[in-house]
Design an enzyme around this catalytic site. Sequence first.
Site, PDB file in Angstrom:
ATOM      1  N   ASP A   1     -15.789  25.131  30.002  1.00 22.91           N
ATOM      2  CA  ASP A   1     -16.985  24.749  29.174  1.00 22.91           C
ATOM      3  C   ASP A   1     -17.560  27.480  29.045  1.00 22.91           C
ATOM      4  OD1 ASP A   1     -18.103  24.129  26.622  1.00 22.91           O
ATOM      5  OD2 ASP A   1     -19.874  23.833  28.385  1.00 22.91           O
TER       6      ASP A   1
ATOM      7  N   ASN B   1      -7.565  23.914  22.222  1.00 28.59           N
ATOM      8  CA  ASN B   1      -7.717  25.668  21.647  1.00 28.59           C
ATOM      9  C   ASN B   1      -6.597  27.063  22.796  1.00 28.59           C
ATOM     10  OD1 ASN B   1      -8.719  28.742  21.378  1.00 28.59           O
ATOM     11  ND2 ASN B   1     -10.502  28.328  21.375  1.00 28.59           N
TER      12      ASN B   1
ATOM     13  N   TYR C   1     -15.646  35.475  20.827  1.00 24.17           N
ATOM     14  CA  TYR C   1     -17.115  36.266  19.930  1.00 24.17           C
ATOM     15  C   TYR C   1     -16.762  37.460  20.969  1.00 24.17           C
ATOM     16  CZ  TYR C   1     -20.233  32.789  19.281  1.00 24.17           C
ATOM     17  OH  TYR C   1     -21.071  31.155  18.757  1.00 24.17           O
ATOM     18  N   ASP C   2     -14.684  37.902  20.720  1.00 19.26           N
ATOM     19  CA  ASP C   2     -14.246  38.695  21.460  1.00 19.26           C
ATOM     20  C   ASP C   2     -14.751  40.096  20.542  1.00 19.26           C
ATOM     21  OD1 ASP C   2     -13.521  37.102  23.290  1.00 19.26           O
ATOM     22  OD2 ASP C   2     -11.127  37.450  22.806  1.00 19.26           O
TER      23      ASP C   2
END
Length: 183
Positions: free
Chosen positions: A71, A10, A155-156
């Site tokens: 995680d 990512n 989800y920022d």
Amino acid sequence: MKEIWIATSNKNKVREFQDMFQNVNIIVKSLLDLTNPIPEIPETGTTFKENAFCKADFLSKLINKPVLADDSGLEIIGLDHFPGVNTRRWAYPITDNKIINDLLIEKCQLLERRDAQAICALCYIDPIKEVRMFFEGVTEGLITDKAIGHNAFGYDTIFLIPELGRTYAELTLTEKNKYSHRG
């Protein structure tokens, strides 16, 4: 200069870790730096900690170097801590963050309170020194009723930090690293 490998592909997470480690002169490498791409590391754990360990253990055995794996996810208290450990996968096959965030906002519509927490479990493994450490970070927040901000992934745009009155997506990278579950 020392280096640490981050068990992720990512680009946004890599950028966050690079920002965190820049002041201590540690070069951050990731799965994106491997010459031979590897398949996605299986996340077979039932907790954030177990999944962080799965990733760190896999990569440290592959490259025999110090590895940090995280995680992380979102838990909405009124939805019995949903999506939890399945944060990244709950809407599969949908993978578009905007659509997933809209679906999550829709799930929260009937909640009286939208209390949530962003959680991160980190696992550090140094196979040479035989060191294994775990860390956990939690940021308390609220789910907004619409996306706010642009500096974002995941989800920022919908995770609001009440004490700041802003979502993660409204923070600079340095601010996010100061207040975030991963930071």
